[in-house]
Scaffold this active site. Structure first.
Site, PDB file in Angstrom:
ATOM      1  N   LEU A  36      -8.016  11.317 -13.332  1.00 14.32           N
ATOM      2  CA  LEU A  36      -6.692  11.456 -14.309  1.00 14.32           C
ATOM      3  C   LEU A  36      -5.482  10.770 -13.599  1.00 14.32           C
ATOM      4  CD1 LEU A  36      -6.753  15.384 -14.342  1.00 14.32           C
ATOM      5  CD2 LEU A  36      -7.091  13.798 -16.006  1.00 14.32           C
ATOM      6  N   GLY A  37      -5.533  10.382 -12.451  1.00 16.29           N
ATOM      7  CA  GLY A  37      -4.580   9.409 -11.625  1.00 16.29           C
ATOM      8  C   GLY A  37      -4.819   9.296 -10.115  1.00 16.29           C
ATOM      9  N   GLN A  38      -4.123   8.135  -9.642  1.00 16.82           N
ATOM     10  CA  GLN A  38      -4.461   7.935  -8.356  1.00 16.82           C
ATOM     11  C   GLN A  38      -3.199   7.769  -7.517  1.00 16.82           C
ATOM     12  OE1 GLN A  38      -7.373   4.820  -8.887  1.00 16.82           O
ATOM     13  NE2 GLN A  38      -8.616   5.592  -7.522  1.00 16.82           N
ATOM     14  N   GLY A  39      -2.647   8.714  -6.949  1.00 14.21           N
ATOM     15  CA  GLY A  39      -1.285   8.610  -6.197  1.00 14.21           C
ATOM     16  C   GLY A  39      -1.462   8.454  -4.955  1.00 14.21           C
ATOM     17  N   GLN A  98      -1.582  10.568  -2.585  1.00 16.21           N
ATOM     18  CA  GLN A  98      -1.986  11.563  -1.863  1.00 16.21           C
ATOM     19  C   GLN A  98      -3.604  11.352  -2.269  1.00 16.21           C
ATOM     20  OE1 GLN A  98      -1.045  15.325  -1.403  1.00 16.21           O
ATOM     21  NE2 GLN A  98       0.888  14.893  -0.293  1.00 16.21           N
ATOM     22  N   GLY A  99      -4.214  10.574  -2.919  1.00 18.32           N
ATOM     23  CA  GLY A  99      -5.254  10.634  -3.224  1.00 18.32           C
ATOM     24  C   GLY A  99      -5.747  10.409  -4.617  1.00 18.32           C
ATOM     25  N   THR A 100      -6.786  10.803  -5.004  1.00 13.70           N
ATOM     26  CA  THR A 100      -7.401  10.583  -6.364  1.00 13.70           C
ATOM     27  C   THR A 100      -7.371  12.033  -7.302  1.00 13.70           C
ATOM     28  OG1 THR A 100      -8.734   8.780  -5.748  1.00 13.70           O
ATOM     29  CG2 THR A 100      -9.007   9.600  -7.927  1.00 13.70           C
ATOM     30  N   VAL A 101      -7.053  12.138  -8.376  1.00 19.01           N
ATOM     31  CA  VAL A 101      -6.994  13.644  -9.077  1.00 19.01           C
ATOM     32  C   VAL A 101      -8.062  13.220 -10.026  1.00 19.01           C
ATOM     33  CG1 VAL A 101      -5.636  15.004 -10.271  1.00 19.01           C
ATOM     34  CG2 VAL A 101      -4.585  13.818  -8.475  1.00 19.01           C
ATOM     35  N   ASP A 155       9.325  16.168  -1.431  1.00 20.51           N
ATOM     36  CA  ASP A 155       9.023  15.057  -2.295  1.00 20.51           C
ATOM     37  C   ASP A 155       9.309  15.260  -3.906  1.00 20.51           C
ATOM     38  OD1 ASP A 155       8.263  12.400  -2.712  1.00 20.51           O
ATOM     39  OD2 ASP A 155       5.873  12.903  -2.251  1.00 20.51           O
TER      40      ASP A 155
END
Ligand SMILES: *[C@@H]1O[C@H](CO)[C@@H](O)[C@H](O)[C@H]1NC(C)=O
Ligand SMILES: *[C@@H]1O[C@H](CO)[C@@H](O)[C@H](O)[C@H]1NC(C)=O
Ligand SMILES: *[C@@H]1O[C@H](CO)[C@@H](O)[C@H](O)[C@H]1NC(C)=O
Ligand SMILES: *[C@@H]1O[C@H](CO)[C@@H](O)[C@H](O)[C@H]1NC(C)=O
Ligand SMILES: *[C@@H]1O[C@H](CO)[C@@H](O)[C@H](O)[C@H]1NC(C)=O
Ligand SMILES: *[C@@H]1O[C@H](CO)[C@@H](O)[C@H](O)[C@H]1NC(C)=O
Ligand SMILES: *[C@@H]1O[C@H](CO)[C@@H](O)[C@H](O)[C@H]1NC(C)=O
Ligand SMILES: *[C@@H]1O[C@H](CO)[C@@H](O)[C@H](O)[C@H]1NC(C)=O
Ligand SMILES: *[C@@H]1O[C@H](CO)[C@@H](O)[C@H](O)[C@H]1NC(C)=O
Ligand SMILES: *[C@@H]1O[C@H](CO)[C@@H](O)[C@H](O)[C@H]1NC(C)=O
Ligand SMILES: *[C@@H]1O[C@H](CO)[C@@H](O)[C@H](O)[C@H]1NC(C)=O
Length: 737
Positions: free
Chosen positions: A416-419, A421-424, A535
């Site tokens: 879904l996304g890579q932020g 904090q890691g990968t979702v 954050d």
């Protein structure tokens, strides 16, 4: 009474008509010799049909049935009668003198030749004629010559035999044989010429015997056609003489009709009594013509004129094979079965092998997972969640296999996304519920700690505008967090990113702002333990399908013990949103979140990114950009065009003022989150005001603070010195978002 007698009368008259039509014919001769006699034929007046003797037969003293001077050997219901007709011949002596001749006229009464008969001549040097005076005096001929007898295999085609077919409808005829050379050249083996009529297939020519004396056979069977009357079925209509269960059929002779039993019936179609057409029991009959075709005779059931193949309950009839098949589960035989058997056997072996392998692997895996679980702080977490006090949210511990299955083996299509904090990943649990699964980057041990932190923080929060944590998995090398799935992207995406849509109206934005403010206020003061998000940014605000805000990403959040106003922690946050005071001092308090929220408000108002290097040097940062615009009274220039309208200008100005207040340099000068939330709520109008207290429950007794203190202490003990260095790099990375 009257009606009853009328009814009886009707029955009697019905029976009477049948009697007249079919005739019981009691007292009639039914047999002569071994030939049975059946109506419409008969031997005595009243026993045969019609008044003109067409169907009259005679049984002579030696029990021979005679018709027209010929012996009858068979009568069938389908309009055929077989008689024996004497052959004609002519014989010569060796000198060529004719020694004998017989060729008499034969009369067939009102019956005629069937086309099943063949005109046959036997002999060498032989020709023969069939003469008839009916239908214009014509003749049919046949010729055969040979000089020596030739062995034949029974067919009358050559070597002293010839055959030809005959027209129908002849009933008066004479057959005459002749010789070309008075048999002088062939007399030694063939002294006579023969000519006769015979039913097709009933004469097998054998040259050696038949050329000499025709095996002493003097009569041959001939088929005659008979029919009723001179009119067709259509012409007679219902006046036909057909009996029970029979129907009229036009005769092949061209005149008259015959009767036939209906399909599935057998008997004399001219009778309406026990000898008339009766139902054939197809299930028991020995006749091959009428026998049933059920695959098993035990399933056969006779019906009037037909039969049924029936199946016991639980079975279905297969119409193509007429066999019974078990319902729902077709039975396969032959190759299918062999194939299935073989493959099943093969599969079983494979299964056993893989089972053994898996068991060994499993043992290894279990140990590994245990190791990871401990390494990931699983023990501590479990202790916190269960032992250290009640938590508001039930956090489920998921297994590694469950996670793998849910994410389809961490398939790329599920990302879904890579932020930061890691990968979702998008995950689908066995109960078909959709979840979001966050996985830390490999090899970043500091993130593991953040994960544990997030679990602990989120387990304290139960708020409708906070993404719900469903559970976690600690058995993997990097821990996994399982959240409720929020499907409509982040606020950042809606304002600046891929999901940008003009439908995000002022009302939506104000409501979202209220929701975020309320959530932060709750975290700061109403949650069981005060929590600083640390954050807050549009990229961490998720929107569901109703555009309801859900605050996410508590990886950096801190629980603040009640007796402490602020904590000293490593500086963490995102450039553009980061409180400058906190950045400079490292002192964290709730006003840091207020600053970040102010930036979010500005983003909502202006539709501009928090940090944008396209803007002039002095206004790269949205806060300074906004502040200078406010100061120079050109706020309208920076407000998102699609937001502003005539009705909301006042509201916008108010919100802008709040945003600027929130982003004041000194934390002390900023309002508290609670005040901000109340002010924003006030702008939305009075009708939603009362909901405030209902929506957010009163803070619960914070009894289990001791455990949290330990964590806070751990946070404190982290080396502040290197923290700030690490943060600089982190801030630069995230500034690009
Ligand atoms: C009928 O009787 C004749 C003699 O009258 C005999 O040659 C013939 O074989 C019999 N047919 C049957 C079917 O019994
Ligand atoms: C043939 O039928 C006609 C009437 O259809 C009849 O007059 C004649 O007698 C019949 N012939 C014989 C031989 O029964
Ligand atoms: C009965 O008919 C058969 C065949 O036509 C004949 O051979 C026989 O001589 C006849 N018998 C009498 C008594 O007429
Ligand atoms: C006529 O011949 C058939 C066989 O060709 C036989 O089944 C039938 O019983 C015979 N009918 C009579 C009346 O002899
Ligand atoms: C038979 O033939 C011979 C000569 O070939 C002749 O003399 C004699 O008259 C003939 N007999 C008869 C009865 O025709
Ligand atoms: C048939 O032949 C006979 C003599 O054999 C003759 O009297 C009769 O007129 C002929 N009939 C026809 C229709 O030609
Ligand atoms: C007899 O022989 C002929 C050819 O000579 C052939 O066509 C026919 O099929 C044979 N019939 C039998 C019953 O063998
Ligand atoms: C056959 O016999 C007849 C008399 O019976 C005679 O007139 C004829 O010439 C003979 N033909 C031959 C080829 O012998
Ligand atoms: C039948 O044929 C044989 C020769 O095969 C003969 O001896 C016998 O006399 C003949 N019988 C009759 C009644 O013609
Ligand atoms: C009936 O049996 C045939 C042959 O076994 C099979 O191909 C067919 O599918 C069956 N039909 C049904 C309706 O089961
Ligand atoms: C069985 O016979 C009936 C006619 O009696 C026919 O319609 C049907 O197709 C047959 N079924 C099979 C399986 O041969």
């Amino acid at each position: 009474m009257k009606i009853q007698s009328l009814f009886l009368l009707a029955i009697f008259s019905l029976a009477y008509t049948h009697l007249v039509k079919g005739q019981s014919l009691s007292g009639c001769q039914t047999r002569c010799g071994n030939v049975s006699i059946e109506y419409p034929f008969g031997t005595s007046q009243g026993c045969y049909y019609g008044g003109d003797n067409s169907f009259k037969l005679t049984c002579n003293e030696t029990n021979k049935l005679i018709f027209g001077g010929n012996e009858v050997i068979n009568i069938t219901h389908n309009g055929e009668l077989r008689v024996l007709v004497t052959r004609s011949y002519v014989c010569y002596n060796s000198q060529g003198n004719q020694t004998g001749r017989s060729n008499r006229w034969t009369r067939l009464g009102n019956l005629t030749f069937s086309d099943k008969n063949r005109f046959t001549a036997v002999g060498c040097n032989t020709y023969a004629f069939l003469n008839t005076n009916e239908v214009g005096n014509y003749s049919v001929g046949c010729m055969s010559t040979c000089s020596t007898p030739r062995e034949t295999n029974g067919t009358c085609s050559s070597g002293g035999c010839c055959q030809t077919s005959l027209p129908r409808r002849i009933n008066y005829f004479r057959v005459r044989p002749y010789s070309f050379s008075n048999h002088t050249s062939v007399h030694s083996f063939n002294p006579c010429s023969y000519a006769f009529l015979v039913e097709d297939g009933m004469f097998n020519f054998r040259s050696s015997e038949d050329l000499m004396n025709l095996r002493n056979i003097t009569r041959f069977p001939v088929v005659l056609d008979w029919s009723i009357g001179k009119h067709s079925c259509q012409q007679v209509g219902s006046a036909n003489i057909c009996g029970w269960n029979s129907e009229c059929s036009n005769s092949v002779r061209g005149t008259g009709y015959i009767c036939k039993c209906k399909e599935g019936f057998d008997g004399n179609p001219y009778l309406s009594n026990e000898k008339g057409c009766k139902d054939i029991n197809e299930c028991t009959t020995s006749s091959t013509v009428h026998k049933h075709n059920c695959s098993d005779s035990s399933t056969c059931v006779n019906t009037m004129g037909h039969f049924l193949c029936t199946c016991p309950s639980g079975f279905n009839l297969n119409a193509t094979t007429n066999s019974c098949m078990r319902k729902g589960r077709p039975e396969y035989y032959g190759w299918t079965q062999i194939f299935l058997g073989t493959s099943i056997g093969f599969l079983v072996i494979l299964l056993v092998v893989s089972c053994v392998q898996r068991k060994m692997k499993h043992k290894k895996n279990t140990e590994l997972r245990k190791h990871f679980f401990e390494q990931n702080g699983g023990g501590m977490l479990r202790q916190r969640l269960s032992g250290a006090g009640p938590s508001n949210v039930e956090v489920k511990i998921f297994t590694e296999e469950g996670m793998k299955e849910a994410t389809n083996g961490y398939d790329e299509s599920r990302i879904l996304g890579q932020g930061g904090q890691g990968t979702v990943y998008k995950g689908i649990l066995p109960d078909n519920s959709v979840v979001a699964i966050k996985k830390a980057r490999l090899g970043d041990s500091s993130q593991v700690e953040q994960f544990i932190n997030e679990v602990l923080v989120l387990s304290q929060i139960n708020h409708r505008n906070v993404v719900k944590l469903l559970g976690c998995c600690l058995e993997t090398e990097v821990p996994l967090l399982v959240y409720e799935f929020i499907n409509s992207g982040t606020l950042f995406d809606h304002l600046h990113g891929s999901l940008f849509d003009s439908s995000l109206t002022w009302e939506h934005r104000l409501r979202i702002a209220v929701e975020i403010a309320g959530t932060l206020a709750y975290l700061h003061s109403s949650a069981s333990i005060p929590i600083i998000h640390r954050d807050v940014k549009t990229a961490n605000i998720l929107l569901d399908e109703n555009l309801t805000a859900k605050v996410a990403d508590f990886g950096a959040s801190r629980l603040i013990p009640m007796d402490k106003e602020q904590l000293t922690t490593m500086v963490q946050g995102t450039l553009g949103y980061l409180d400058p005071e906190y950045y400079n001092t490292g002192l964290l308090n709730e006003k840091s979140d207020v600053y970040s929220f102010g930036v979010v408000l500005m983003e909502l108002l202006s539709g501009q990114k928090a940090l944008c290097f396209d803007r002039p040097q002095t206004s790269k940062h949205l806060v300074s950009y906004f502040a200078s615009a406010m100061k120079e009274k050109r706020l309208h220039e920076i407000i998102d065009g699609q937001v502003m309208n005539e009705d909301n200008q006042k509201e916008i100005q108010e919100v802008a003022r709040i945003a600027v207040e929130c982003t004041r340099l000194m934390g002390e000068e900023r309002p508290r989150m609670k005040e901000v939330a109340a002010e924003l709520e006030g702008l939305r109008g009075t009708k939603t005001k009362h909901k405030w207290s209902e929506q957010y429950p009163e803070p619960q007794e914070a009894e289990h603070l001791l455990g949290v203190e330990i964590l806070s202490a751990q946070g404190d003990t982290n080396a502040i010195g290197y923290d700030s260095i690490m943060n600089v790099t982190r801030l630069h990375i995230e500034a690009g978002r």
